[in-house]
Each structure stands twice: as C-alpha cells, then as structure tokens.
Design a protein around this motif. Structure first.
Motif, mmCIF file in Angstrom:
data_model
loop_
_atom_site.group_PDB
_atom_site.id
_atom_site.type_symbol
_atom_site.label_atom_id
_atom_site.label_comp_id
_atom_site.label_asym_id
_atom_site.label_seq_id
_atom_site.Cartn_x
_atom_site.Cartn_y
_atom_site.Cartn_z
ATOM 1 N N ASP A 100 19.330 -4.305 15.737
ATOM 2 C CA ASP A 100 18.722 -4.460 14.430
ATOM 3 C C ASP A 100 17.857 -5.713 14.440
ATOM 4 N N ALA B 104 11.102 -5.768 14.646
ATOM 5 C CA ALA B 104 9.991 -5.014 14.061
ATOM 6 C C ALA B 104 9.269 -4.252 15.161
ATOM 7 N N HIS B 105 8.603 -3.178 14.790
ATOM 8 C CA HIS B 105 7.867 -2.364 15.762
ATOM 9 C C HIS B 105 6.891 -3.216 16.568
ATOM 10 N N GLN C 219 16.065 0.241 12.212
ATOM 11 C CA GLN C 219 15.264 -0.410 11.176
ATOM 12 C C GLN C 219 15.545 0.236 9.825
ATOM 13 N N ARG D 256 14.324 1.553 6.375
ATOM 14 C CA ARG D 256 13.115 2.070 5.734
ATOM 15 C C ARG D 256 13.437 2.335 4.271
#
Length: 144
Positions: A69, A72-73, A106, A108
């Motif tokens: 976790d 970020a992409h 992630q 969303r």
C-alpha cells in the motif's frame, strides 16, 4: 507522524503463518521521515521466513503474495521495483526460490457502483459486493 512531518514513520509487514490465514507474525519497521521505500524489506523478509519455517517445518514455501500500500502509479519504478529486487536478493540469501506475486493496493474513492431499479432509478449495492470482471484492466488487475 503527520503528512510532511519530520518525524520518523513506521511500516508494518505481516506474514500469514498457516493455510487458513488465522495465524500471523508482524514486523514493525521504523523509517526516516518521508522515506516511502521499505529499505529494510529484505531483512524483514528473512525474519518472516525464519518464523514461517519454524511454524511450518515440513512445508515448502512455494509462493509469496506481497500486498503493498502507499505507492502511487507514478512512483512504481521509484519504490516498487527496488523493493522487488530487495525481496529477490533476500530469497537468494535464504536459498529459496518462491514465486513472488507483488500487488500494489490503492484506494479508489471515486469509483461508485449502483444497482438499477429501472426507469432511471438506482439503489446502493449490497454490502460486501465484489466486482471481479468487466470493470477491470488486464494490465493492472484491479478488484473493487
């Protein structure tokens, strides 16, 4: 600490120790402020493997699922790839070769699902709904 703080932060790495996923071992890592990459993950993996083999002395370790976790992409190459390399180096040191399944998890919050009631009316979906097809990307394999 708070976001942007100069205080050290902590990361937890948890290993499942049994086939029913009811027994766990946790290692806590203290990191420098603003350090996102788990630089100690290789050493933590060695400790977790030792605990796992003590708990399962006659069971070979075939596969490790690692859920990460906080990446970020856009940070995948910066954090995830070096961690994967560190994990594989730990496997070499331990003389093991398990399959590593590394998943970046992630949140969303903008994804919403609704159930149609007809005539343009919608209602909330049942609690615990899992969407595992048709709203996925075969490269990213998201689950909702």
């Amino acid at each position: 600490g708070k976001v942007g703080s100069d205080q050290n932060s902590y990361a937890a790495v948890v290993a499942t120790l049994d086939e029913h996923c009811t027994k766990f071992h946790t290692e806590i890592i203290m990191q420098e402020a603003r350090q996102e990459r788990l630089v100690q993950i290789g050493e933590v993996m060695k400790t977790l493997y030792k605990v796992w083999t003590e708990t399962n002395p006659n069971l070979p370790l075939k596969r490790i699922f690692y859920y990460r976790d906080g990446v970020a992409h856009s940070q995948f190459d910066t954090f995830a790839r070096p961690e994967i390399e560190d994990l594989k180096a730990a496997f070499l040191d331990l003389h093991i070769n398990p399959e590593l399944v590394y998943k970046v998890v992630q949140k969303r919050t903008r994804t919403r699902f609704a159930s149609s009631r007809g005539e343009g009316r919608y209602e909330k979906v049942p609690v615990g709904l899992v969407v595992d097809r048709e709203v996925t990307d075969k490269m990213k394999d998201p689950n909702y």
